[in-house]
Motif scaffolding. Structure first.
Motif, PDB file in Angstrom:
ATOM      1  N   GLY A  32      63.245  34.925  80.084  1.00 49.43           N
ATOM      2  CA  GLY A  32      64.198  35.165  81.149  1.00 49.43           C
ATOM      3  C   GLY A  32      65.423  34.284  81.138  1.00 49.43           C
ATOM      4  N   GLN A  33      65.432  33.251  80.273  1.00 51.35           N
ATOM      5  CA  GLN A  33      66.550  32.310  80.259  1.00 51.35           C
ATOM      6  C   GLN A  33      67.441  32.457  79.023  1.00 51.35           C
ATOM      7  OE1 GLN A  33      67.106  30.339  82.958  1.00 51.35           O
ATOM      8  NE2 GLN A  33      65.358  31.446  83.798  1.00 51.35           N
ATOM      9  N   GLY A  34      66.879  32.934  77.940  1.00 51.62           N
ATOM     10  CA  GLY A  34      67.702  33.126  76.749  1.00 51.62           C
ATOM     11  C   GLY A  34      67.096  32.487  75.514  1.00 51.62           C
ATOM     12  N   THR A  35      67.851  32.554  74.421  1.00 49.12           N
ATOM     13  CA  THR A  35      67.390  32.089  73.116  1.00 49.12           C
ATOM     14  C   THR A  35      68.487  31.270  72.454  1.00 49.12           C
ATOM     15  OG1 THR A  35      66.042  34.074  72.857  1.00 49.12           O
ATOM     16  CG2 THR A  35      66.495  32.826  70.865  1.00 49.12           C
ATOM     17  N   ARG A  36      68.071  30.253  71.697  1.00 45.34           N
ATOM     18  CA  ARG A  36      69.024  29.391  70.999  1.00 45.34           C
ATOM     19  C   ARG A  36      68.596  29.249  69.535  1.00 45.34           C
ATOM     20  NH1 ARG A  36      68.022  25.137  73.561  1.00 45.34           N
ATOM     21  NH2 ARG A  36      66.817  23.946  72.041  1.00 45.34           N
TER      22      ARG A  36
END
Length: 722
Positions: free
Chosen positions: A438-442
């Motif tokens: 739900g927060q994202g990917t790096r």
């Protein structure tokens, strides 16, 4: 006679190559809310320069489009319009269209072959500016705008009528030179092949020159063997030779460094087109996305820049198609309707770090597990024992994709494996990923500044010399074999509160080992991301900046060799590929699972430690005894996982970021499930006060890493679990 205008067009193309990226960066800044007057002035000047230069060369389509763009920028500059999303979108379209026209011009240098400017785009730009849409024909303006150059591009005329005059009526020499193309530029175009040849020859010269140091040593040794009568003269000669060699060292290193700098390019060469691509792909996927760039001015070797485009494009497509949600889905999840992708670069010592981050839905670990089962990429038993991070990294396997349907954008499984192969194998870099649901990917790429010349350590092993790039070397240590502990059947060194696996480099390379003649062994400690590996070597031979030679085509299939360096009089030394060494060492030291591992209901253990090496080694020890193991990288991560699913026991370190082991133990004891579950502290803290603190917060056992014994750990765990 007619004048060849191709040189003027080439100069215009070079000028446009400077202004167009500036135009794109300025529009991106407007999009992100940076609408300060100086920024808009800079944009206006770029469009104005393109318009004026193209008009002088009768490049009517470019002039028309630049004119309409200038009108809208003028309205922004005067405060008559605001930088709304619609206006920045129009400016992006204009910038892309101008770039397309310049590219078309560069392909054949024929102004008559240029396609006409898009009238609808020009009209939209001028309507947005609030001016009357008129498709101006730039040709009539030639007479008033450029009386000096226009005749020069046609037939020859007299100098008096072809050049502007000074206030006194006389022709200025500077204006005459500029009008007829005689003004020299401050740049020179050099073919890459010629520049590469210069750098290659400089590398050969440096390698040959290094041999002079051995001659200085020989001259010093010769002095001691000469008769006393000539020793003083010989010493004077040796001193002068040494000073001369050292002086030449500094000059040649400086010359070679400057030659390498000539091949450096800013990352904006790669970053700016990606920002434009983001808009196009987002529109095709019906998503709203803003791409933010930082660190575009960081420079890399041209070789690196050339190979970076493909992996970054794959990462971008992955973020847009897999990561970012539609506006409706984002709003439903409580997020802003517009997604964000950030591409950032910074320099970290001898590395350049590039990070691509999105604020999308993150990586679905269960979807990856299910796909791995379906494709039978990993057996069920191994998959059950893998941590969430290990599961996420399955996306780098060839042919892996979680997309149910193959589209033009993704689903073929040929993206992420290309990224890893390019970054790790071809560019000698490192690649890691992190993701939060739900927060994202790096995705983080660590790359050397250049592949042409790097700091190299040469070591001897098994009567052979091999090289390792210094960027992967953590340290060199000496240790006796008695100091190693046995962890799941592999020798392990305890190095500053961390378990580091030990392997013989001779054994990994299948070389004959030299019989140990010393009480201590030299360990070359390598580091890749959070992992460390200590390699037993015979001795350190040399450490210096060396020219990296690529492998010939017929040897590029060798996984353990990434290149060659020259030692002494053109003796070639293999440069080891460190990521491949880590993989090989992991396979060689993989512990055999005991028969107890087949038990379905074996206890589940949570291991919490900020050192990846320590986590993996403790995991290997416990799995060898049949336990199922999950890993956490700090106290907060451990607490989150412990509360999310039940574990039968917890092993934790003390010194960790975010939340230490004492705080974790105390928090777990507050939970009903863990009130009586075994919690074992494994740390390097030996003080009695620390032991008492561990008991006070509720630990059942306290094991010091310096006296670590796997049997002791397993016996303790068995006793506590009953």
């Amino acid at each position: 006679m007619p004048l060849d205008i191709s040189r003027f067009i080439r100069r215009f193309i070079e000028e446009a190559a400077d202004h167009l990226p500036r135009l794109r960066r300025g529009i991106a800044a407007l999009e992100q809310g940076s609408a300060d007057p100086e920024r808009i002035n800079e944009l206006f000047r770029a469009a104005h320069t393109l318009k004026g230069s193209s008009r002088m060369l009768k490049l009517a389509p470019i002039t028309a489009l630049a004119h309409s763009t200038e009108e809208l920028l003028s309205a922004l500059r005067d405060g008559n319009r605001e930088a709304t999303p619609e206006i920045t979108s129009l400016l992006y379209q204009a910038s892309d269209a101008l770039a397309g026209l310049v590219d078309a011009l560069a392909s054949d240098l024929d102004p008559t072959a240029l396609p006409a400017a898009d009238p609808a785009l020009c009209q939209a730009l001028e309507q947005a500016a609030g001016s009357t849409p008129a498709a101006p024909d730039p040709t009539p303006a030639m007479t008033s705008a450029a009386p000096a150059v226009a005749p020069a591009l046609g037939t020859a005329t007299s100098a008096a009528s072809a050049t502007p005059s000074s206030p006194t009526g006389t022709t200025r020499p500077e204006a005459l030179k500029e009008a007829h193309g005689l003004q020299l530029s401050d740049t020179v175009r050099v073919r890459m092949e010629r520049l590469d040849d210069v750098i290659r020859l400089m590398g050969e010269v440096l390698s040959g020159h290094h041999h002079l140091h051995s001659l200085v040593a020989q001259a010093q040794a010769l002095s001691a063997a000469l008769p006393p009568a000539v020793q003083e003269a010989q010493r004077a000669f040796t001193r002068e030779l040494k000073e001369s060699v050292n002086a030449q060292d500094a000059l040649m290193n400086d010359l070679h460094e400057r030659a390498l700098q000539m091949r450096m390019l800013p990352l904006s060469v790669v970053f700016d087109p990606l920002a434009s691509m983001t808009r196009e792909l987002a529109q095709a996927l019906d998503k709203r996305v803003v791409c933010r760039l930082r660190g575009s001015e960081i420079e890399l070797d041209r070789q690196m820049i050339d190979r970076l485009s493909e992996p970054l494009i794959h990462l971008l497509r992955n973020a847009l198609d897999h990561g970012l949600e539609t506006s409706e889905a984002r709003l439903a999840a409580g997020k802003p309707g517009v997604g964000q992708i950030s591409l950032e670069a910074w320099q970290d010592g001898g590395w350049v770090v590039i990070e691509m981050r999105d604020d999308g839905q993150g990586i679905d670990v269960e979807a990856i597990r299910q796909k791995a089962r379906t494709r039978q990429l990993v057996d069920e038993e191994t998959l059950a024992l893998m941590s969430d991070q290990e599961v996420r990294e399955l996306v780098f396997l060839p042919g892996f994709s979680t997309k149910a349907m193959i589209t033009d954008f993704s689903g073929r499984g040929v993206g992420m494996d290309v990224v890893k192969r390019t970054v790790v194998d071809e560019l000698s870099g490192d690649l890691s990923l992190a993701s939060e649901p739900g927060q994202g990917t790096r995705f983080t790429l660590r790359l050397p500044l250049s592949l042409a010349m790097m700091r190299v350590l040469l070591v001897s092993v098994g009567q052979m010399t091999v090289g390792v790039t210094a960027s992967f070397v953590a340290e060199l240590v000496e240790s006796s074999a008695d100091a190693f502990i046995d962890a799941a059947g592999q020798p392990t060194l305890i190095l500053r509160n961390e378990f580091v696996p030990v392997a013989s480099l001779a054994e990994l390379l299948d070389l004959p080992a030299v019989a140990p003649g010393k009480a201590t062994q030299l360990l070359l400690v390598l580091q890749q991301r959070q992992q460390k590996l200590a390699l037993i070597v015979d001795q350190l031979v040399d450490e210096r900046d060396m020219v990296i030679k690529p492998l010939p085509v017929h040897l590029r299939h060798l996984p353990l060799v990434s290149g060659m360096v020259t030692q002494g009089r053109n003796a070639l030394v293999s440069l080891l590929h460190v990521p491949a060494l880590f993989e090989l060492a992991k396979r060689r030291t993989q512990p055999l699972m005991s028969s107890e591992s087949e038990q379905v209901e074996s206890p589940r253990i949570l291991v919490v430690d900020d050192s990846l090496n320590t986590r993996e080694i403790e995991k290997d020890v416990l799995e060898a005894w049949g336990y199922r193991v999950a890993l956490a990288e700090n106290g907060r991560d451990g607490l989150k996982k412990a509360l999310a699913e039940p574990f039968d026991a917890v092993l934790t370190d003390v010194e960790m970021p975010v939340m230490d082991g004492f705080a974790l133990t105390a928090r777990l004891r507050e939970n009903e499930h863990y009130r009586h579950r075994p919690i074992i502290i494994i740390t390097s803290r030996e003080k009695e006060a620390d032991r008492r603190r561990g008991i006070e917060v509720g630990a059942d056992a306290y094991i010091v890493k310096g006296t670590f014994d796997q049997n002791n750990l397993v016996d303790t765990l068995k006793a506590l679990l009953g």
